[in-house]
Scaffold this active site. Sequence first.
Site, PDB file in Angstrom:
ATOM      1  N   HIS A  67      -0.152  16.868   3.445  1.00  0.00           N
ATOM      2  CA  HIS A  67       1.015  16.252   4.084  1.00  0.00           C
ATOM      3  C   HIS A  67       1.453  14.976   3.376  1.00  0.00           C
ATOM      4  O   HIS A  67       2.584  14.541   3.547  1.00  0.00           O
ATOM      5  CB  HIS A  67       0.804  16.060   5.595  1.00  0.00           C
ATOM      6  CG  HIS A  67      -0.061  14.910   5.992  1.00  0.00           C
ATOM      7  ND1 HIS A  67      -1.402  15.039   6.291  1.00  0.00           N
ATOM      8  CD2 HIS A  67       0.218  13.607   6.166  1.00  0.00           C
ATOM      9  CE1 HIS A  67      -1.889  13.862   6.636  1.00  0.00           C
ATOM     10  NE2 HIS A  67      -0.924  12.980   6.568  1.00  0.00           N
ATOM     11  N   ASP A  75      -6.014  20.354   4.619  1.00  0.00           N
ATOM     12  CA  ASP A  75      -4.920  19.409   4.357  1.00  0.00           C
ATOM     13  C   ASP A  75      -5.164  18.614   3.068  1.00  0.00           C
ATOM     14  O   ASP A  75      -5.477  17.431   3.103  1.00  0.00           O
ATOM     15  CB  ASP A  75      -4.793  18.468   5.564  1.00  0.00           C
ATOM     16  CG  ASP A  75      -3.484  17.680   5.542  1.00  0.00           C
ATOM     17  OD1 ASP A  75      -2.811  17.666   4.491  1.00  0.00           O
ATOM     18  OD2 ASP A  75      -3.142  17.074   6.567  1.00  0.00           O
ATOM     19  N   SER A 105      -4.472   8.608   5.720  1.00  0.00           N
ATOM     20  CA  SER A 105      -4.395   9.992   5.283  1.00  0.00           C
ATOM     21  C   SER A 105      -4.677  10.067   3.801  1.00  0.00           C
ATOM     22  O   SER A 105      -4.134   9.283   3.024  1.00  0.00           O
ATOM     23  CB  SER A 105      -3.011  10.552   5.547  1.00  0.00           C
ATOM     24  OG  SER A 105      -2.973  11.059   6.837  1.00  0.00           O
TER      25      SER A 105
END
Length: 764
Positions: free
Chosen positions: A124, A260, A695
Site C-alpha cells: 500500500h 502487504d 507502514s
Amino acid sequence: MQLTAIVVNSELINRFNRTNGAALMKFKSFNFIPKNCSMKYLKLALIVIFTCTVSMVKAGEGMWLPLLLERLNEKEMKSMGMKISAKDIYSINKGSLKDAIVSFGGFCTGEVISSKGLLLTNHHCGFDVIQNHSTLDRNYIRDGFWAKNNAEELVNPGLYVTFIVRIEDVSKQVLNGVTREMNERERQSLIDRNANEVLKAVKRENFQSVFIRPFFEGNQYFAFITETYNDIRLVGAPPSSIGNFGKDTDNWMWPRHTGDFSMFRIYAGKDNKPAAYSPDNVPYVPKRSLSISLDGVAENDFTMVFGFPGRTMEYLHSSAVEQIVEVNDPAKIAIRDKALAVIDEFMRNDEEIKIQYASKYASISNSWKKWQGEILGLTRSNAIAKKKTYEKEFQKRVDANPQWKSVYGSILGDLESAYGELKKYGLARDYFLEINSKIELFAFAGQLNSLVNAFEQNGEAGYRQQLDKVKLKLEELYKEFNATVDSRLFSVLIEMYLKDQPSEFVSSYASNLRNPQDAADMGIEKMTSMIYQESPLISNDKIRKLYLDKSPSEAVGLIKADKAVRLYLDMVDTYNKQVAAKLNPIQANINQLQRTYMQAQMDVMKEKKFYPDANSTLRLTYGNVKGYQPRDGVKYGFYSYMDGIMEKYKPGDYEFDVPEKLRALYEKKDFGPYGRNGKMTVCFIASNHTTGGNSGSPALDAYGNLVGLNFDRVWEGTMSDINYDPSICRNIMVDIRYVLFIVDKYAGAGHLIKEMKLVHPKKK
Ligand code: ARG
Ligand code: GLU
C-alpha cells in the site's frame, strides 16, 4: 491493568531507591494503584508494589528517539529479551541498524535488504506507483509486476527515500534566551533565529541536508542530518489479491492474511552519492542492510519496529479526547460514508474506474475505518475517564506545591475552556476540509485560480510561468478522474455542506446557486447538473480549448466567470473568514497551553516515563509477540496461516479472490524453506506501539534480524494514537517468510532472494 502484563521498570525502581519513605506514602495514596492491586499486594515485596504502580509505564508503549535508547530504554529492552545493545541500533561512530532504515517518500518507511540497495516496503506504500504504471492491458494492480533484471526496473519521478545520518539534541541552542514572560510571537521569532544559526552551524557534507523539529510540544528540539536519494525504481509487487488481500473488509483487523509488500531499488550516482535520475545511475551500496531471519517468532519473543511514525496525541486534555470521540471523528466518518458509497458503486461496475479510483478509494476508506475503530477503542477502554483521573491527580499534586501552583495551577481549566471555544469551529473545519477535498472539481478550480493569481500579481509573464505547472498538474489529475463519479460526489457532499451545518459557515454563493433569490429552489440534483454541464472543468480537452489556449487576459476573464471556480472561491473565502479567522487564534492558544501542560506533566508526574509524540521522525518501538483478548470469551492467537487465506477465499470476489497459482502452491504445500511443519505463516501481531507512517517499517527480532514487515494495527487498538492500552493494542506484520515465499515460489523472482542475507538465529 494486569500484573502479568507489566514489566518492571528498572529506571523507576532506581529512582524510587533514591527517594525516601515519604515518596512511598505518596505512591500508596495515589490513584494509579489499581484497586485490586493496592489491598491485595501491599503486603508483598516492594518490587511488587512497584510493578503495580509502574503500570503507568505500559510494556510496549512508547515511540523512542534512537539516540536516547541507551539512557532511557536499553535496560528495559534487555529485560524484555533484546540480545543486542542500544549502540547496535543507533550509533554515529559505527554502522548500526538505523543505516538500513529510510523514510519512504515522506509517508511510509522502508528498509534496505541487500547490498545492492534492494528496498522493502508495503504494497500500500508503493500502490500509487504501481497504479501509475498500470493500464487496462498492463494491469500491475491486478497481475503484479516483477522486473527480471535491473534494466526492467521502473522509474518513478518524484519518489525519494531519506536516510538519517545523525540526530542531535539542539534544545539548548534553539531555546537560548526564551523566557516564560515572552509572548508567542516573540518566542517564535527568537526560536526561528536560533534554529537558523543551528542549521548554519551543523556539520554536514554538501550532499546532506538538515532539519530541526520540535518535540514534546516545543519543549525540546532535535536536528536531523539526512541523505536523500531521488532515483527509486520499482522492482516488484505481488497482485492486489495478495498484496491487499481482504481489502477494506479486513483492513485494521485481525486475523489478517495480507502479503502487504512491494520492492524497490535505490539508485545512486557512480560515486554512490545521491543523484537525480539517470540511466547511468547504479544500484546504491548501503552502509548497512538487514539480515533476514528464517526462524519466525514465538509467543513473547522480543520485537522492535524501527521507522517513521507520523502523528500521535498521547498527552491531550480529556476534553480534547471527548471532542474527538463525540464531534470530529463522527462528522468525518459521516461525510466519508457518503463519498465511499458513491465511489464503491462505480468501481464495482467499471474496470477502468476501478483502476482510476483504486488509490483514492483506499486512502479515503483507510482513515474512515480507523476513526471508527478509534471511537470504539476509546469508548471501551474508558479513555476519557482515565484521563480525568490522571488530571485529578495532577491537579492535586500541583495544588500541594506553591511553586507549581503559581505556574501550572490553572492550566487544566484553561485548556478545558479553550477546547470549549474550539468545538464548533473545529467541526466546521472538518466539514470544509473533508467535503472540499473529496470533490475534485474544486482541485481543478484551485489550479485555474492559481493562474488568475499569477496574472494579477505578475502579469502575462507570471501567467505563462504558472501555466506550465498547471498543465502538468491537470494532466496528472485528469488521469484519475471521471466526471460522472465526481458529479455524484458533488451532489451528495454539497447537500451535506448546505444542510448539515450552521448557516454562518455556508458559502452564500453556494446557497444562491441552489436557491436563487429570484427563482425557485432548483434542488441539489439540478444544481449539480448545471455545474457539471456548463463548466469546462470536467475535461482536460475542454479546459484547454475553452480556457488555456486563449490569450492570458481572455483566459483570466473566462476563469473568473466560471461558476465552478466562483463556487470554490466563495467556499474558501467563507471558510477563511468565518472559520479559520476564529479558529487559528484559539488553536494558537491551545498549542501554547498544551506546551505548558506537557512540561507540567513531565515536572509533576515524575514516575511516568515520557516519550515524545510522533512527528514523522525516526523512532524505535519495542514489545513482545502476543495475542490479545478483544472482548469477553474471545481470544486471538498471534499467528495467521495460509489456511486462513483459503477459509476466506471467495472465487471471483472483489476482495477475497485468491490467485490460482497461490492456491496450487497451497494444495501442494510447496512452501520451500519458508514453511514449517506443512504450514505457511502469513502475519503476526505484537505489542509494538506504531502508527500511520510506520507502514513498511521492519519488525526486528532480539538480534536485529528482519522477521516481519509492519503494515497495520488491530481494530480494538487503533486508538493507540491517543490512548495506548497494552492489553489490546497490537501492530500487525507480514511474516518475512511469507514475503520470501511469494517472491520465490509465487513470482519466481529467486534472483532477488539471492541478493539477501538469510540467517537462522534460533539455531545458534
Ligand atoms: N490500515 C493500514 C494503514 O493505515 C493499511 C492501509 C492499506 N490498506 C487498505 N485496504 N486501504 O495504512
Ligand atoms: N497502515 C499504516 C501506514 O500506512 C500503518 C498502520 C498504523 O497506522 O498503525 O502507515
